[in-house]
Design an enzyme around this catalytic site. Sequence first.
Site, mmCIF file in Angstrom:
data_model
loop_
_atom_site.group_PDB
_atom_site.id
_atom_site.type_symbol
_atom_site.label_atom_id
_atom_site.label_comp_id
_atom_site.label_asym_id
_atom_site.label_seq_id
_atom_site.Cartn_x
_atom_site.Cartn_y
_atom_site.Cartn_z
ATOM 1 N N THR A 124 0.858 -1.189 0.000
ATOM 2 C CA THR A 124 0.000 0.000 0.000
ATOM 3 C C THR A 124 0.890 1.234 0.000
ATOM 4 O O THR A 124 1.828 1.318 0.793
ATOM 5 C CB THR A 124 -0.939 -0.009 1.226
ATOM 6 O OG1 THR A 124 -1.799 -1.145 1.144
ATOM 7 C CG2 THR A 124 -1.779 1.258 1.289
ATOM 8 N N ILE A 131 4.875 -1.141 2.917
ATOM 9 C CA ILE A 131 4.550 0.259 2.670
ATOM 10 C C ILE A 131 5.350 0.725 1.460
ATOM 11 O O ILE A 131 6.584 0.676 1.465
ATOM 12 C CB ILE A 131 4.864 1.128 3.904
ATOM 13 C CG1 ILE A 131 4.002 0.691 5.101
ATOM 14 C CG2 ILE A 131 4.668 2.609 3.579
ATOM 15 C CD1 ILE A 131 2.508 0.900 4.928
ATOM 16 N N LYS A 132 4.645 1.162 0.438
ATOM 17 C CA LYS A 132 5.300 1.596 -0.805
ATOM 18 C C LYS A 132 5.665 3.071 -0.724
ATOM 19 O O LYS A 132 4.830 3.908 -0.371
ATOM 20 C CB LYS A 132 4.376 1.374 -2.001
ATOM 21 C CG LYS A 132 4.541 0.044 -2.666
ATOM 22 C CD LYS A 132 3.617 -0.094 -3.843
ATOM 23 C CE LYS A 132 4.279 0.274 -5.138
ATOM 24 N NZ LYS A 132 3.403 -0.025 -6.299
ATOM 25 N N ILE A 133 6.904 3.340 -1.072
ATOM 26 C CA ILE A 133 7.446 4.696 -0.994
ATOM 27 C C ILE A 133 8.278 4.947 -2.251
ATOM 28 O O ILE A 133 9.036 4.069 -2.681
ATOM 29 C CB ILE A 133 8.340 4.838 0.259
ATOM 30 C CG1 ILE A 133 7.540 4.570 1.544
ATOM 31 C CG2 ILE A 133 9.005 6.218 0.318
ATOM 32 C CD1 ILE A 133 8.406 4.425 2.794
#
Length: 316
Positions: free
Chosen positions: A94, A130-132
Site C-alpha cells: 500500500t 509500505i510503498k514509498i
Amino acid sequence: MNQLDALRQMTVVVADTGDIDAIKAYQPEDATTNPSLVLSASALPQYAPLIDEAIAYAKAKSNDKAQQLIDAEDKLAVNIGLEILKVVKGRISTEVDARYSYDTEKTIAKARKLIALYNEAGISNDRILIKIASTWQGIKAAEQLEKEGINCNLTLLFSQAQARACAEAGVYLISPFVGRILDWYKANSDKKEYAPAEDPGVVSVTSIYNYYKQHGYNTVVMGASFRNAGEITELAGCDRLTIAPALLKELQESEAPLVRKLEYKGEVKARPAPMTEAEFYWEHNQDPMAVEKLAEGIRKFAIDQEKLEAMLLAKF
C-alpha cells in the site's frame, strides 16, 4: 506446463492490480497497489461499500473536512488492501501519498498511520509492505521504518544509485521498473524495437539483481512495470516479479519453454562504503532517464491521488 506455472518455480509471482477477481483468477503470492490502481479499483461496483465505509469512518473521526478527506483516502486504500489480503497468502503493498515523496517525516507519519489501520483490522506487519517512492527522502524514511519493524517497498526505481541507496538503507524490497525505462528509450532514441534481452529495462533490473547478489544484500528485487511478456520471461529467476493481469493471462496461455535467466553463483564481494546524500544525487543525476522517470512517476501518482480525492469528496 504453462509459462506462468514455470515462472512460479523460480520466482515469486505478484499481481499488480487492485482487482480482486483478477487476483483470484491467478492466485499470486502477493499483490501490489498504487494510487493509480486504487483509483481504477474504486470505480469497480463491488468496491462501492468500501468507499462508503471509508467515508463513514472519516466522518466519525473528525469534524474537519480536510482531515476527513485524508482519513477517508487512507482508510479506502487499507480497505482495498484488506479485501486483497483475503485472497493472497502473502503481502499487500500500500503506497504512501506521492505528494510526500520529498518529505521524510511526513512519509514516516503516513506509513505509521497506514500500518495502524491494518493493525486495527487484525493484520500483522508481516503481511504489509509500505510503498514509498525511491527519492533520497523516501529511502531515509524507509530506513527508519525498517528499524520500527515496518517493511517497505521502494518504488519508482530507475537508477543504479537508487538501488544502491535502498540496499544500504536495509529496505525490505525494491521495485525497479522495466517498461517505463523502455518507454523512455523508445521516445528519446532512434531505436524503436528491442529484443527482450537487450531491452534497457531488462538490462537495468538484471544489473541491479547481480549487484545485490554480488554484495550479499538481502533486499528483495521485484521487477515491475512490464510492457510485454518477453520482458518477464527474460527476468525469470528474479526474486519476485509484479505483473498486471493481462500479462499473467498471456503467460498462463503460453506453453513455450521458460529458461531461468537470473541466478547469481559467484562469490560475495565486500560492500562499498555507504553513499552520502551528495553522492546519491550526483550518481542519480548522471542518468537523464532516471531523473525524468522518477519525477514523472511521482507527478502521475499525485494526479491520481487528487482524482481519488475528488471522487471521494463528491460522495461526502
